[in-house]
Design an enzyme around this catalytic site. Structure first.
Site, mmCIF file in Angstrom:
data_model
loop_
_atom_site.group_PDB
_atom_site.id
_atom_site.type_symbol
_atom_site.label_atom_id
_atom_site.label_comp_id
_atom_site.label_asym_id
_atom_site.label_seq_id
_atom_site.Cartn_x
_atom_site.Cartn_y
_atom_site.Cartn_z
ATOM 1 N N CYS A 79 -17.411 -18.166 8.723
ATOM 2 C CA CYS A 79 -16.210 -17.757 7.992
ATOM 3 C C CYS A 79 -15.377 -16.852 8.887
ATOM 4 O O CYS A 79 -15.699 -15.674 9.074
ATOM 5 C CB CYS A 79 -16.531 -17.041 6.685
ATOM 6 S SG CYS A 79 -15.062 -16.771 5.659
ATOM 7 N N CYS A 197 -9.563 -21.819 10.630
ATOM 8 C CA CYS A 197 -10.377 -21.650 9.425
ATOM 9 C C CYS A 197 -11.460 -22.705 9.468
ATOM 10 O O CYS A 197 -11.163 -23.893 9.627
ATOM 11 C CB CYS A 197 -9.515 -21.833 8.169
ATOM 12 S SG CYS A 197 -10.475 -21.920 6.628
#
Length: 246
Positions: A79, A197
């Site tokens: 993440c 991302c």
């Protein structure tokens, strides 16, 4: 032939890192003898907000402990924005802390954060100016831009898709970033980041962007794979996964 155990610390709503990283490693297995098994531990997060990200990051120690029980050879923290929202340079703090967890559990393993992998990958490629695509709301997107620029890389242009639901981010077409990139100003950039991302799919876009725009293209997921392979002492190569793995 050696088999390596790949551990991933994954947000509970993330569906892409357990799709794209295995795809890159399976493609690599088609051309090289090394083999990989993949193992995940999840930390709760549904909405991509600063508050949920901070609560999730606090749970990452438990995930590292669980994965070290399986004696994994390397851990990937899947993440990027969770790390970058915790303050500039936090990827180094996180990597050191989670590595200590594995050491204390008697199963030392290197830790690669997707945040650190992206900035280190861009440095390795000699990138000075980049353009990037991300799914975040604009305040979080700005945190990501500020973090990257603090690492000495200028973000010349960016597109934030403003999708707060992490599940919806993971459902996006992996070829979409190649089309979205047309909206970026790329005249002065060295590299296009197709996805800053690890939840926004982009693997299919990397070769498309390079062919269409004539610029190297990377993603946070591809950079994470690159540095996990390097940490294992392996050739950081995978077919059709962009410049960082070419």
């Amino acid at each position: 032939m050696t088999t390596y155990r790949i551990g991933q610390i994954v947000p509970s709503s993330n569906t892409t890192m357990e799709t794209e990283i295995p795809a890159m490693l399976r493609a690599r297995e088609a051309i090289l003898p090394d083999r990989f098994t993949l193992h995940s531990s999840r930390m709760r997060m549904k909405k991509v907000t600063k508050e949920e990200l901070a609560a999730m990051d606090a749970d990452s120690d438990r995930c590292a402990l669980e994965l070290s029980d399986a004696k994994v050879d390397v851990l990937g923290y899947a993440c990027l924005v969770a790390i970058m929202s915790m303050g500039k340079g936090y990827h180094l703090t996180s990597q050191d802390r989670l590595h200590r967890v594995t050491v204390d559990n008697g199963a030392p393993a290197p830790v690669i954060t997707s945040a650190g992998a992206l900035v280190d990958g861009l440095h390795e490629m000699g990138a000075k100016k980049i353009a990037l695509i991300c799914p975040y709301m604009k305040p979080l997107a700005q945190l990501v831009i500020d973090y990257i620029e603090d690492q000495g890389i200028e973000v010349e242009d960016s597109i934030a898709l403003e999708i707060p639901d992490n599940i919806e981010v993971g459902r996006r077409d992996p070829a979409a970033p190649a089309e979205i990139a047309a909206g970026l100003k790329t005249a002065n950039v060295d590299v296009i980041v197709a996805s800053a991302c690890v939840q926004m799919p982009s693997l299919a876009s990397l070769p498309l962007i390079e062919a269409k725009y004539g610029l190297p293209s990377v993603s946070a997921a591809a950079c994470t794979t690159h540095f996990m392979l390097k940490s294992l002492g392996l050739d950081p190569t995978a077919p059709n996964a962009g410049a960082i793995l070419s």
